[in-house]
Design an enzyme around this catalytic site. Structure first.
Site, PDB file in Angstrom:
ATOM      1  CG  LEU A 224      -2.132   0.578   1.424  1.00  0.00           C
ATOM      2  CD1 LEU A 224      -3.117  -0.369   0.393  1.00  0.00           C
ATOM      3  CD2 LEU A 224      -3.025   0.171   2.957  1.00  0.00           C
ATOM      4  CG  HIS A 225       3.147   2.903  -2.930  1.00  0.00           C
ATOM      5  ND1 HIS A 225       2.857   1.568  -3.555  1.00  0.00           N
ATOM      6  CD2 HIS A 225       3.619   3.582  -3.987  1.00  0.00           C
ATOM      7  CE1 HIS A 225       3.094   1.748  -5.021  1.00  0.00           C
ATOM      8  NE2 HIS A 225       3.641   2.744  -5.211  1.00  0.00           N
TER       9      HIS A 225
END
Ligand code: UD1
Length: 384
Positions: A224-225
């Site tokens: 997740l970024h």
């Protein structure tokens, strides 16, 4: 012929390694017709875990030039890359400037090159999310508009370019160069064992919870970024709550990107994660470890781009935690293992339940066969 290639951030490195190797093979076979390949690193990613490690693992030689741009706003990164790249490009005077993917260096160097009338070839051209909130979409569109030669991965990219009026002679569908890297590295990755990966990459200072054992097909992997998922406190908290709920049914290994780690700490969410026995936080992992985790996981949950493609090839169900994807060739409706679920809790829960029950089903779109870099080099040589 002289090629000047540019990389800047983690997802670029697996896209340039095969071209470096293809040039070396070409030169070994035809010493009289050597291609000179000069490599530039913009320095957007500078942490060893996001940069040097990939060069080592993938056998990429040290860059000939390092622009040391570092972190900053988009304007800063693009502007600084242009200023520094211009000097290198004018000194080297290449026949082609090669840019890959959709990061800030891709866009910055294509603009710099065209301002000086150097020819630009874009590897991984034509992908479109049609989401202008993504900085990568801006980078893709600008780069493709300027590039003389557009190397595409799939028919969807060709269709996008045709719809934008790009002349067919500027486009060459060559397949997916990142899959060349996967094909080369998967045997080695298979020797990397998930429990060892977890132990060796556990986030600094965190103990490994007692009794945690990762079985093949018995854990999930999360990345997740994207700014849209992690930059707003309420959104990130909601996303994390959902992941904690899912993790009750399947332990999840979570290599945390530095951007996301910063947000967890800023928003007071870090402690809960650090203490979790179900979401197992690790440092950003190297290429081989990530591929090994992907090959062994029950499913991958991600907002990354390239991971959707890697899942497809190794047959691991992928839940893409975004509202859109620029990689439709990976979607289940087109034969792949990827499900575009966004962050809507009900859609994520349904897809998660389906993925728990799904069989592993590898799928390779046409030309994702490990030989893309050779096709790219042949096309460049043909055009001279
Ligand atoms: C960049 C790419 C994105 C890609 C991602 C993969 C663009 C527009 N975005 O986003 O497409 O999916 O890389 O990783 O080019 N940081 C470090 N160490 C580093 C680099 C960054 O700690 O070596 C931290 C900094 O706090 C920085 C933040 O990570 O501000 C974000 O880095 P940045 O390079 O701006 O963008 P990414 O989110 O990594």
């Amino acid at each position: 012929m002289k090629l000047l290639s540019v990389v800047g951030a983690r997802p670029n490195f697996m896209k340039i390694a095969p071209l470096v190797a293809a040039v070396a093979r070409h030169n070994a076979a035809r010493p009289g017709a050597a291609v000179r390949h000069v490599l530039v690193h913009s320095g957007q990613h500078y942490d060893p875990a996001l940069s040097t490690r990939f060069f080592e693992e993938l056998g990429i030689p040290d860059p000939d030039y390092h622009l040391e741009v570092g972190s900053g706003s988009h304007a800063y990164q693009v502007g600084q890359t242009m200023i520094e790249f211009e000097k290198v490009m004018l000194a080297e005077a290449p026949d082609w400037v090669i840019v890959v993917g959709d990061v800030n260096a891709t866009c910055a160097c294509s603009i710099t090159a065209k301002k000086h009338q150097f020819r630009v070839a874009h590897i991984e051209a034509g992908l479109r999310s049609n989401d202008w909130a993504m900085p990568e979409e801006i980078n893709r569109v600008v780069t493709d508009r300027l590039s003389d030669l557009l190397f595409t991965t799939c028919r969807f990219a060709n269709e996008n370019l045709a719809a934008e009026g790009v002349a067919p002679e500027r486009v060459a569908m060559v397949g997916n160069i990142m899959i060349d890297t996967l094909a080369t590295q998967r045997v080695k990755a298979a020797t990397h064992e998930p429990n060892a990966i977890l132990r060796d990459n556990r986030h600094a200072g965190l103990p490994l919870p007692d009794g945690v054992v990762l079985e093949r097909d018995g854990f999930g992997v999360l990345t997740l970024h994207r700014p849209s998922n992690v930059d707003d406190p309420a959104t990130l908290r909601r996303n994390l709550d959902l992941m904690f709920e899912l993790a009750e049914r399947l332990p999840i290994v979570f290599p945390v990107h530095p951007r996301t780690m910063g947000r967890f700490k800023d928003f007071g969410l870090w402690q809960r994660l650090a203490e979790s026995r179900r979401i197992l936080v690790v440092e950003p992992v190297g290429y081989l470890d990530m591929l090994a985790l992907t090959m062994n996981a029950r499913m991958v949950l991600t907002d990354s781009g390239g991971i959707q493609e890697e899942c497809c090839i190794v047959g691991t169900p992928c839940l893409t935690l975004r509202a859109n994807t620029e990689r439709p060739a990976t979607l289940a409706e087109n034969g792949g293992t990827n499900h575009l679920v966004g962050m809507d809790p009900d859609r994520v829960r349904d897809a998660f339940a389906a993925a728990l029950a799904a069989a592993r089903r590898p799928f390779s779109p046409p030309l994702w066969d490990g030989h893309t870099a050779d096709r790219i080099l042949a096309e460049l040589l043909r055009r001279g």
